[in-house]
Structures are given as C-alpha cells and as structure tokens.
Design an enzyme around this catalytic site. Structure first.
Site, mmCIF file in Angstrom:
data_model
loop_
_atom_site.group_PDB
_atom_site.id
_atom_site.type_symbol
_atom_site.label_atom_id
_atom_site.label_comp_id
_atom_site.label_asym_id
_atom_site.label_seq_id
_atom_site.Cartn_x
_atom_site.Cartn_y
_atom_site.Cartn_z
ATOM 1 N N PRO A 89 34.339 37.922 39.643
ATOM 2 C CA PRO A 89 35.619 38.081 38.952
ATOM 3 C C PRO A 89 35.715 37.214 37.697
ATOM 4 O O PRO A 89 36.535 37.447 36.825
ATOM 5 C CB PRO A 89 36.657 37.670 39.997
ATOM 6 C CG PRO A 89 35.916 36.926 41.020
ATOM 7 C CD PRO A 89 34.509 37.422 41.007
ATOM 8 N N GLU A 116 33.216 32.128 48.431
ATOM 9 C CA GLU A 116 33.765 31.627 47.164
ATOM 10 C C GLU A 116 32.762 31.780 46.019
ATOM 11 O O GLU A 116 33.041 31.362 44.898
ATOM 12 C CB GLU A 116 34.147 30.148 47.328
ATOM 13 C CG GLU A 116 35.217 29.907 48.392
ATOM 14 C CD GLU A 116 36.459 30.728 48.144
ATOM 15 O OE1 GLU A 116 36.910 31.413 49.089
ATOM 16 O OE2 GLU A 116 36.961 30.746 46.988
ATOM 17 N N ARG A 158 24.236 57.303 35.860
ATOM 18 C CA ARG A 158 24.561 58.627 35.321
ATOM 19 C C ARG A 158 24.168 58.752 33.848
ATOM 20 O O ARG A 158 24.082 59.857 33.314
ATOM 21 C CB ARG A 158 26.032 58.959 35.497
ATOM 22 C CG ARG A 158 26.979 58.086 34.723
ATOM 23 C CD ARG A 158 28.422 58.401 35.051
ATOM 24 N NE ARG A 158 28.821 59.731 34.610
ATOM 25 C CZ ARG A 158 29.148 60.019 33.348
ATOM 26 N NH1 ARG A 158 29.092 59.083 32.409
ATOM 27 N NH2 ARG A 158 29.525 61.239 33.012
ATOM 28 N N ASP A 173 32.252 62.101 27.806
ATOM 29 C CA ASP A 173 32.902 61.027 28.563
ATOM 30 C C ASP A 173 34.077 60.442 27.795
ATOM 31 O O ASP A 173 34.063 60.390 26.563
ATOM 32 C CB ASP A 173 31.885 59.893 28.804
ATOM 33 C CG ASP A 173 31.022 60.189 30.011
ATOM 34 O OD1 ASP A 173 31.308 61.168 30.703
ATOM 35 O OD2 ASP A 173 30.059 59.444 30.233
HETATM 36 N N1 LIG Z 1 37.529 39.931 43.198
HETATM 37 C C1 LIG Z 1 36.629 40.496 42.285
HETATM 38 C C2 LIG Z 1 37.123 41.091 41.129
HETATM 39 C C3 LIG Z 1 36.253 41.656 40.224
HETATM 40 C C4 LIG Z 1 34.896 41.639 40.455
HETATM 41 N N2 LIG Z 1 33.879 42.156 39.671
HETATM 42 C C5 LIG Z 1 32.688 41.964 40.160
HETATM 43 S S1 LIG Z 1 32.704 41.142 41.668
HETATM 44 C C6 LIG Z 1 34.404 41.022 41.630
HETATM 45 C C7 LIG Z 1 35.266 40.453 42.556
#
Ligand SMILES: Nc1ccc2ncsc2c1
Length: 247
Positions: A89, A116, A158, A173
């Site tokens: 994230p 984590e 793809r 696309d």
């Molecule tokens: N929680 C979360 C949000 C986005 C993301 N992108 C790759 S792993 C991940 C994990």
C-alpha cells in the site's frame, strides 16, 4: 514472459491458470511459477514472521526465508536479472502506464507480503542486484499482496503480443494511447435492439461509422467528466477538438 510469485498462500494465485492467462500459458506466451515461501523456512513450525523491532501491533515477515527464496528463484548469477515487484500500500500507484512498462520485461518476480510487511532489509538487499518496484493498486485495506499480484499480472499479461484475440481490444482500452486515451469507456450494447422496453441508442444502428465514433467519444467524455474529473484535468488539450470543448 516468465513470472515467478513467492507467497505463503500459493492457492491464492490459482486464478492465473484460468481463462485468458491460462490459455496464454498453454500457448507458451507466458510462464507462471508460484512458490511457497515456507519452502525456505528451517524450523519445525515453518515460521515466516516475528514481532516488530521497536514494538507495535502485528508481525513482520522475517528476512531469512525471503533471502533464501530470492536466491533460489532469482539466482544472483542469473543474466539478465528479473525485475522484483513488491505489492504494498505504500508503493507507487500501479497504472496502465506502469502495466505497459512491465509488459516489456522478459522476467518479473513478485514478492507477496503479509502481516505488517516484509523486513526492509530484504528489499534493500535485492535492490543491490535487481530493479525493485514497490507498487500499490490503490488506497484501501487488503490483507496482503496476493490479490494485487492477480491485478497486476492480468493487466500486464493481456498486453503481451498474441494474448488478446483481437488486437484492437488493447487499442480501445480506456487508458490506451490514442483518441480515447485517459477516457473511461462509454456504454456498450448488444442484441436485442429492444430489451424490456429499453431501446439501443438509434445512432448505433445507423451504420454511420463516423457519427458512431463521434457519439462514443461524446459518451466517454461525459462519463469521464461525471465520474473521474481528475482524468479530465489530465487530458492533453491538443487532443480536444471544438466539439469536445463544447460538451
Ligand atoms: N492494503 C493494500 C492496499 C493496496 C495494495 N497494493 C498492493 S498490496 C496492497 C495492500
């Protein structure tokens, strides 16, 4: 393209063997190898995580299993080295532009974090011998990187030559370069012409291809302005004609 995925939930990646990507593998356009990180643990409990230094909630993935896994999956003497993709994230946002960039690579290795996250030293050590990209698929909470790998591999897979039956599909696309670049796709229709009293827009039955293309662009511009005004801001003004600007 070769893809390796290292995860503690190999079964999460089974969808990569289905449909479009499954057929691409059968046709030799893509090789996907999924590895269980626990194969590189050395204790009876096959431990992959431990408490965080400095305290705090949750657990952190231990560096030793990851180090051994990456040494096996992507040997330091391999030439060329793969690109390591770490879904997280806190990563750079994964976009169609990034998908196009990754589709040019011969070999991608994905490291799926859980808990984590992965001990930072794993990414730092890998970075001494291969390019490492930390990528996010968006701002929401997931339990780990596996779902993100499915998203990234589908978006990249793809784009590989021969994977999509109709080459135009890539060109059309939403986010592909060209006249519809960075616009959301508009509404689509198929038979029957009247369904539960709802008619297909007559323009689509007219056979006037230029007018149909114009209508479709108008619909895409309107939908994009309504749902994603941020994309409108990023449109190259040079790509907007006076009709577009009048909408
Ligand atoms: N929680 C979360 C949000 C986005 C993301 N992108 C790759 S792993 C991940 C994990």
């Amino acid at each position: 393209m070769r893809i390796d995925v290292i995860t503690i939930f190999p079964e999460y990646l089974e969808p990569l063997g289905v449909s479009l990507l499954g057929k691409a593998q059968e046709r030799g356009l893509l090789q996907v190898h999924v590895h269980d990180l626990r194969e590189w643990t050395t204790d009876a409990h096959r431990t992959v995580d431990d408490t965080p230094y400095g305290g705090g909630p949750g657990m952190v993935m231990k560096p030793e299993p990851w180090g051994r896994a990456l040494d096996t999956v992507a040997p330091p003497d391999a030439v060329p080295q793969p690109r390591l993709i770490v879904p997280t994230p806190s990563g750079r946002l994964f976009t169609q532009e990034v998908a196009i960039e990754l589709a040019k690579e011969p070999w991608l290795v994905f490291a799926c974090g859980r808990y984590e996250g992965i001990d930072r030293r794993v990414i730092e050590e890998a970075g001494t011998r291969m390019r490492v990209d930390e990528l996010s698929i968006g701002d929401y909470v997931l339990a780990g990187g596996e779902v993100a790998v499915l998203v990234i591999v589908e978006a990249v897979g793809r784009l590989l030559p021969g994977v999509l039956g109709n080459a135009d599909s890539v060109a059309d696309d939403s986010f592909a370069p060209g006249p519809m670049a960075n616009l959301l796709e508009g509404p689509v229709y198929t038979k029957p012409a009247n369904w539960r009293g709802r008619e297909v827009p007559p323009i689509l039955l007219s056979g006037h291809h230029a007018q149909i293309a114009r209508w479709r662009r108008d619909q895409a511009l309107r939908r994009t302005a309504e749902r994603r005004p941020d994309l409108i801001e990023r449109l190259d003004p040079a790509l907007l004609d006076e009709h577009d600007r009048a909408l």
